[in-house]
Design a protein around this motif. Structure first.
Motif, PDB file in Angstrom:
ATOM      1  N   ARG A  28      29.345  22.828   1.219  1.00 26.08           N
ATOM      2  CA  ARG A  28      28.695  21.601   0.794  1.00 26.08           C
ATOM      3  C   ARG A  28      28.318  19.921   1.925  1.00 26.08           C
ATOM      4  NH1 ARG A  28      30.189  17.365  -1.144  1.00 26.08           N
ATOM      5  NH2 ARG A  28      32.100  17.877  -1.710  1.00 26.08           N
ATOM      6  N   LEU A  29      30.380  20.473   2.991  1.00 29.57           N
ATOM      7  CA  LEU A  29      31.058  19.633   3.674  1.00 29.57           C
ATOM      8  C   LEU A  29      30.436  19.872   5.333  1.00 29.57           C
ATOM      9  CD1 LEU A  29      34.423  19.006   1.931  1.00 29.57           C
ATOM     10  CD2 LEU A  29      32.648  17.346   1.550  1.00 29.57           C
ATOM     11  N   LEU A  30      30.294  21.364   4.653  1.00 30.81           N
ATOM     12  CA  LEU A  30      29.919  21.713   5.971  1.00 30.81           C
ATOM     13  C   LEU A  30      27.964  21.896   6.564  1.00 30.81           C
ATOM     14  CD1 LEU A  30      30.039  23.148   9.254  1.00 30.81           C
ATOM     15  CD2 LEU A  30      30.000  25.662   7.368  1.00 30.81           C
ATOM     16  N   ALA A  31      28.013  21.424   5.617  1.00 31.10           N
ATOM     17  CA  ALA A  31      26.359  21.183   5.482  1.00 31.10           C
ATOM     18  C   ALA A  31      25.858  19.576   5.811  1.00 31.10           C
ATOM     19  CB  ALA A  31      25.750  21.229   3.760  1.00 31.10           C
ATOM     20  N   GLU A  32      26.449  18.668   5.232  1.00 34.64           N
ATOM     21  CA  GLU A  32      26.874  17.474   5.592  1.00 34.64           C
ATOM     22  C   GLU A  32      27.346  17.123   7.005  1.00 34.64           C
ATOM     23  OE1 GLU A  32      29.244  15.357   3.045  1.00 34.64           O
ATOM     24  OE2 GLU A  32      28.440  15.937   1.102  1.00 34.64           O
ATOM     25  N   ARG A  33      28.061  17.707   7.445  1.00 30.79           N
ATOM     26  CA  ARG A  33      28.374  17.520   9.063  1.00 30.79           C
ATOM     27  C   ARG A  33      26.981  18.069  10.289  1.00 30.79           C
ATOM     28  NH1 ARG A  33      32.500  17.023   6.031  1.00 30.79           N
ATOM     29  NH2 ARG A  33      34.173  15.695   5.741  1.00 30.79           N
ATOM     30  N   LEU A  34      26.742  19.439  10.172  1.00 32.38           N
ATOM     31  CA  LEU A  34      25.905  20.120  10.423  1.00 32.38           C
ATOM     32  C   LEU A  34      24.640  19.144  10.953  1.00 32.38           C
ATOM     33  CD1 LEU A  34      26.520  23.415   8.725  1.00 32.38           C
ATOM     34  CD2 LEU A  34      27.186  22.716  11.538  1.00 32.38           C
ATOM     35  N   LEU A  65      21.398  24.381   3.534  1.00 27.55           N
ATOM     36  CA  LEU A  65      21.570  22.928   2.966  1.00 27.55           C
ATOM     37  C   LEU A  65      21.421  21.542   3.522  1.00 27.55           C
ATOM     38  CD1 LEU A  65      25.018  24.321   0.732  1.00 27.55           C
ATOM     39  CD2 LEU A  65      22.644  23.545  -0.487  1.00 27.55           C
ATOM     40  N   ALA A  66      21.546  21.682   4.747  1.00 24.51           N
ATOM     41  CA  ALA A  66      21.616  20.469   5.772  1.00 24.51           C
ATOM     42  C   ALA A  66      19.928  19.539   6.031  1.00 24.51           C
ATOM     43  CB  ALA A  66      21.866  20.708   6.912  1.00 24.51           C
ATOM     44  N   GLU A  67      20.742  18.519   5.873  1.00 23.49           N
ATOM     45  CA  GLU A  67      19.072  17.951   5.569  1.00 23.49           C
ATOM     46  C   GLU A  67      18.802  17.542   6.601  1.00 23.49           C
ATOM     47  OE1 GLU A  67      19.754  13.525   5.020  1.00 23.49           O
ATOM     48  OE2 GLU A  67      20.511  13.917   2.824  1.00 23.49           O
ATOM     49  N   ARG A  68      18.767  17.895   8.656  1.00 21.29           N
ATOM     50  CA  ARG A  68      18.266  19.069   9.101  1.00 21.29           C
ATOM     51  C   ARG A  68      19.103  19.244   9.802  1.00 21.29           C
ATOM     52  NH1 ARG A  68      21.133  15.446  13.082  1.00 21.29           N
ATOM     53  NH2 ARG A  68      19.671  16.188  14.827  1.00 21.29           N
ATOM     54  N   ARG A  69      19.409  19.769  11.253  1.00 25.45           N
ATOM     55  CA  ARG A  69      20.077  21.157  11.642  1.00 25.45           C
ATOM     56  C   ARG A  69      20.306  20.656  13.244  1.00 25.45           C
ATOM     57  NH1 ARG A  69      15.950  25.874   9.542  1.00 25.45           N
ATOM     58  NH2 ARG A  69      16.617  25.713   7.208  1.00 25.45           N
ATOM     59  N   PRO A  70      21.401  20.792  13.706  1.00 28.93           N
ATOM     60  CA  PRO A  70      21.925  20.093  15.503  1.00 28.93           C
ATOM     61  C   PRO A  70      20.558  20.926  16.070  1.00 28.93           C
ATOM     62  CG  PRO A  70      23.514  21.832  13.823  1.00 28.93           C
ATOM     63  CD  PRO A  70      21.978  22.054  13.361  1.00 28.93           C
ATOM     64  N   ALA A  71      20.447  20.252  17.215  1.00 29.25           N
ATOM     65  CA  ALA A  71      19.288  20.472  18.098  1.00 29.25           C
ATOM     66  C   ALA A  71      19.438  21.919  19.006  1.00 29.25           C
ATOM     67  CB  ALA A  71      19.081  19.425  19.094  1.00 29.25           C
ATOM     68  N   LEU A  72      20.977  22.196  19.059  1.00 29.10           N
ATOM     69  CA  LEU A  72      21.569  22.858  19.814  1.00 29.10           C
ATOM     70  C   LEU A  72      22.645  23.464  18.907  1.00 29.10           C
ATOM     71  CD1 LEU A  72      22.251  24.946  21.970  1.00 29.10           C
ATOM     72  CD2 LEU A  72      23.898  23.513  22.374  1.00 29.10           C
ATOM     73  N   SER A  73      22.478  24.942  18.638  1.00 32.77           N
ATOM     74  CA  SER A  73      23.472  25.580  17.224  1.00 32.77           C
ATOM     75  C   SER A  73      23.697  27.409  17.886  1.00 32.77           C
ATOM     76  CB  SER A  73      23.114  25.866  15.248  1.00 32.77           C
ATOM     77  OG  SER A  73      23.956  26.001  14.279  1.00 32.77           O
ATOM     78  N   ALA A  74      25.189  27.872  18.366  1.00 31.91           N
ATOM     79  CA  ALA A  74      25.346  29.057  18.119  1.00 31.91           C
ATOM     80  C   ALA A  74      26.341  29.041  17.380  1.00 31.91           C
ATOM     81  CB  ALA A  74      26.258  29.200  20.164  1.00 31.91           C
ATOM     82  N   ALA A  75      26.979  30.258  16.995  1.00 35.72           N
ATOM     83  CA  ALA A  75      28.139  30.882  16.758  1.00 35.72           C
ATOM     84  C   ALA A  75      28.280  32.250  17.014  1.00 35.72           C
ATOM     85  CB  ALA A  75      27.412  31.632  15.490  1.00 35.72           C
ATOM     86  N   PRO A 104      16.802  33.347  12.763  1.00 35.92           N
ATOM     87  CA  PRO A 104      15.664  32.424  11.956  1.00 35.92           C
ATOM     88  C   PRO A 104      15.953  31.036  11.530  1.00 35.92           C
ATOM     89  CG  PRO A 104      16.163  34.612  10.591  1.00 35.92           C
ATOM     90  CD  PRO A 104      17.151  33.985  11.401  1.00 35.92           C
ATOM     91  N   LEU A 105      17.772  30.766  11.621  1.00 39.14           N
ATOM     92  CA  LEU A 105      18.124  29.408  11.716  1.00 39.14           C
ATOM     93  C   LEU A 105      18.600  28.488  12.935  1.00 39.14           C
ATOM     94  CD1 LEU A 105      19.945  29.919   7.698  1.00 39.14           C
ATOM     95  CD2 LEU A 105      17.969  29.172   8.001  1.00 39.14           C
ATOM     96  N   GLY A 106      18.179  29.218  13.842  1.00 38.14           N
ATOM     97  CA  GLY A 106      18.043  28.437  15.134  1.00 38.14           C
ATOM     98  C   GLY A 106      19.289  28.544  15.698  1.00 38.14           C
ATOM     99  N   THR A 107      20.226  29.973  14.807  1.00 39.33           N
ATOM    100  CA  THR A 107      21.893  29.484  15.338  1.00 39.33           C
ATOM    101  C   THR A 107      21.578  30.880  17.068  1.00 39.33           C
ATOM    102  OG1 THR A 107      21.953  28.441  13.869  1.00 39.33           O
ATOM    103  CG2 THR A 107      23.987  29.779  15.415  1.00 39.33           C
ATOM    104  N   ALA A 108      22.404  30.701  17.677  1.00 39.94           N
ATOM    105  CA  ALA A 108      21.983  31.808  19.009  1.00 39.94           C
ATOM    106  C   ALA A 108      23.924  32.567  17.636  1.00 39.94           C
ATOM    107  CB  ALA A 108      22.222  31.403  19.956  1.00 39.94           C
TER     108      ALA A 108
END
Length: 262
Positions: free
Chosen positions: A46-52, A75-85, A102-106
């Protein structure tokens, strides 16, 4: 006729099932009815979703099968414009790619060790859940000034009741490994200012020997080189103990760390 519980099934059947089960990724659904672990009070996902939701460019290190990050992104209200893992274990790379693309993360197949395959200052948020080791120098390097590292780490002597059952008593320097005070010092030496640090000790229960075998196959650094054949006498003895006395109880340790790049 009632269906027998797992602990009532024969030793060989439980062990064979655990040896054949998939251990890739960090989905622990296999343990339903077989093992439990208390969760930290802070609710990392949940806290991670808030920071994302507040980040522009986010990097998740050692993402495993991507399950935790995927849940937080949903869970995030919005997703980062750029996201990687990043992930270094090939079966997990495949699972993470299926979940996160599918969630926009490379998903980048990369070893855990430095150097990270990213330019300096490329992210305003770097995260990780249970990294094998946090490389604070590299974390600071890829963070933009003012960027945040937010993570849940494994703490000292985690699940050592189980580890020491198989390996015997371990020296104090091993038991102290991953201590939050030491990791705070490492983070600050790398140029990060620690804003939050919380440690909790959490109860775990293993209800049958199959759960123990599967856990030690999945979390391979607990008992390095674990195989059923190598530890068969200890496994049989532990199976008898669980049947006679009830669940094997251990305790995990977890700490939350949040640190900003100066």
């Amino acid at each position: 006729m009632d269906t027998p519980t797992h602990s009532e099934r024969p030793f060989d059947e439980l062990v064979r099932e655990a040896e054949e089960a998939d251990v890739s990724g960090w989905d622990f659904g296999w343990y339903a009815g077989r093992a439990t672990e208390q969760r930290p009070s802070w609710g990392y996902q949940r806290l991670l979703a808030e920071r994302l939701g507040q980040a522009t460019a986010a990097l998740d290190l050692q993402t495993g099968g991507g399950e935790v990050l995927a849940g937080a992104l949903r869970l995030a209200e919005r997703r980062p414009a750029l996201s990687a893992a990043t992930e270094g274990y090939p079966p997990n790379v495949l699972k993470a790619t299926e979940l996160l693309h599918p969630l926009g993360t490379a998903v980048v197949a990369a070893p855990d060790e430095p150097p990270f395959p990213f330019a300096d200052g490329g992210f305003d948020l770097v995260t990780s859940r249970h990294p094998v080791r946090p490389y604070f120098g590299e974390i600071a390097r890829v963070l933009a000034p003012g960027g945040m590292y937010f993570a849940q780490h494994v703490g000292p002597a985690s699940v050592f009741e189980l580890v020491e059952y198989f390996l015997g008593p371990l020296p104090e320097e091993v038991r102290r490994g991953r201590h939050p005070d030491d990791e705070r010092a490492e983070a600050e030496a790398a140029g990060l200012a620690v804003a939050d640090l919380r440690l909790e000790r959490l109860r775990m229960e293993f209800f049958d020997i199959g759960a123990v075998v599967h856990f030690l196959r999945k979390v391979v650094w607990m008992v390095p080189g674990f195989t059923v054949e190598k530890y068969l006498p200890q496994l049989r003895a532990l199976d008898e103990q669980i049947r006679a006395e009830g669940p094997f109880v251990a305790h995990s340790t977890r700490f939350l760390i949040e640190a900003r790049k100066r």
